[in-house]
Scaffold this active site. Structure first.
Site, PDB file in Angstrom:
ATOM      1  CE1 TYR A   1      12.887  26.621   8.629  1.00 17.20           C
ATOM      2  CE2 TYR A   1      12.830  25.924   6.484  1.00 17.20           C
ATOM      3  CZ  TYR A   1      12.857  26.897   7.466  1.00 17.20           C
ATOM      4  OH  TYR A   1      12.707  28.292   6.986  1.00 17.20           O
TER       5      TYR A   1
ATOM      6  CD  GLU B   1      16.564  37.357   7.635  1.00 14.87           C
ATOM      7  OE1 GLU B   1      16.039  36.377   6.850  1.00 14.87           O
ATOM      8  OE2 GLU B   1      16.059  38.717   7.636  1.00 14.87           O
TER       9      GLU B   1
ATOM     10  CE  LYS C   1      16.450  37.960   4.031  1.00 15.15           C
ATOM     11  NZ  LYS C   1      14.953  37.333   4.465  1.00 15.15           N
ATOM     12  CG  ASP C   2      19.920  33.951   0.522  1.00 13.38           C
ATOM     13  OD1 ASP C   2      19.720  34.768   1.588  1.00 13.38           O
ATOM     14  OD2 ASP C   2      19.542  32.836   0.392  1.00 13.38           O
TER      15      ASP C   2
ATOM     16  CD  GLU D   1       6.922   7.082  16.199  1.00 16.46           C
ATOM     17  OE1 GLU D   1       8.029   7.044  16.425  1.00 16.46           O
ATOM     18  OE2 GLU D   1       5.980   6.792  16.794  1.00 16.46           O
TER      19      GLU D   1
ATOM     20  CG  HIS E   1      19.114  31.976   5.524  1.00 18.93           C
ATOM     21  ND1 HIS E   1      18.061  31.309   4.826  1.00 18.93           N
ATOM     22  CD2 HIS E   1      19.718  32.984   4.779  1.00 18.93           C
ATOM     23  CE1 HIS E   1      18.149  32.003   3.705  1.00 18.93           C
ATOM     24  NE2 HIS E   1      18.916  32.780   3.476  1.00 18.93           N
TER      25      HIS E   1
ATOM     26  NE  ARG F   1      -1.608  -1.499   3.636  1.00 22.90           N
ATOM     27  CZ  ARG F   1      -1.564  -1.061   4.960  1.00 22.90           C
ATOM     28  NH1 ARG F   1      -2.730  -0.330   5.402  1.00 22.90           N
ATOM     29  NH2 ARG F   1      -0.755  -1.350   5.772  1.00 22.90           N
TER      30      ARG F   1
ATOM     31  CG  HIS G   1      19.763  25.159   7.607  1.00 23.91           C
ATOM     32  ND1 HIS G   1      18.687  25.365   6.770  1.00 23.91           N
ATOM     33  CD2 HIS G   1      20.246  23.738   7.485  1.00 23.91           C
ATOM     34  CE1 HIS G   1      18.317  24.255   6.440  1.00 23.91           C
ATOM     35  NE2 HIS G   1      19.066  23.326   6.763  1.00 23.91           N
TER      36      HIS G   1
ATOM     37  CE  LYS H   1      16.591  27.569  10.492  1.00 21.16           C
ATOM     38  NZ  LYS H   1      17.157  28.047   9.109  1.00 21.16           N
TER      39      LYS H   1
ATOM     40  CD  GLN I   1       6.824  29.825  12.638  1.00 22.22           C
ATOM     41  OE1 GLN I   1       6.651  30.698  13.273  1.00 22.22           O
ATOM     42  NE2 GLN I   1       7.438  30.029  11.043  1.00 22.22           N
ATOM     43  CG  ASP I   2       5.655  21.999  11.276  1.00 21.54           C
ATOM     44  OD1 ASP I   2       6.622  21.860  12.418  1.00 21.54           O
ATOM     45  OD2 ASP I   2       4.992  21.158  11.027  1.00 21.54           O
TER      46      ASP I   2
END
Length: 182
Positions: A131, A142, A168-169, A28, A61, A23, A118, A71, A46-47
């Site tokens: 994450y 930041e 930005k990066d 987990e 970052h 199937r 990261h 994370k 938060q996700d």
């Protein structure tokens, strides 16, 4: 679920136990009790999820204290090269980076503790990355390191003409010029 130490202290690679049959599969992705048994006492709040095309590099970052974030990173679709840089000044591996391929196929996750920058590059045609974080986003906290910093010399496993980086990066400072205290 297995918890594997990496070459950088406190950076853990997690491989789920996958139950497969005709199937499909089940596993987990997170179990608080198992994380606690392995010394990982994070309270995720938060996700975050991103979708990117091949060649995208997101990062490197971080957020500085008191808003640093741990994370737990995994890939829902596709394949990425996940990269972290140890920014803990008192660490034996300060300034070193670690990379690992995370994919929907291998189902591995990387637990990135506080004190790391990261980022990731997308190796497949597209990738969806999820994450969990244990702290809220704070724009003033930041920081980042330019992806092509010569000091770090990260191999993102992409050809130069494939690389796509946000404006930005592109303006992030190099490793030696970043202002952080983690």
């Amino acid at each position: 679920m297995t918890f594997e130490k990496t070459t950088i202290q406190d950076l853990i690679l997690i491989t789920p136990t996958v139950f497969e049959d005709s199937r499909g599969y089940f596993f987990e992705a997170y179990n608080r009790a198992k994380f606690l048994e392995n010394g990982l006492a994070y309270e995720f709040i938060q996700d975050n999820q991103s979708f990117s095309i091949r060649g995208v590099i997101r990062g490197l970052h971080l957020q500085i204290n008191p808003f640093a974030q741990a994370k737990l990173v995994r890939v829902l679709q596709g394949e990425i090269l996940d990269v972290v840089v140890d920014l803990r000044r008192n660490s034996a591996t300060y300034g070193q980076h670690f990379s690992v391929v995370l994919s929907a196929e291998n189902k591995k996750q990387l637990m990135v503790p506080h004190g790391f920058a990261h980022g990731f590059s997308v190796l497949s045609e597209t990738a969806s990355v999820l994450y969990k974080v244990d702290g809220a986003y704070d724009k003033a906290s930041e920081r980042g390191i330019r992806y092509d910093d010569a000091t770090l010399a990260i191999d993102w496993q992409l050809r130069p003409e494939e690389i796509l980086v946000s404006d930005k990066d592109l303006i992030l400072p190099g490793f030696d010029a970043i202002d952080w205290e983690v």
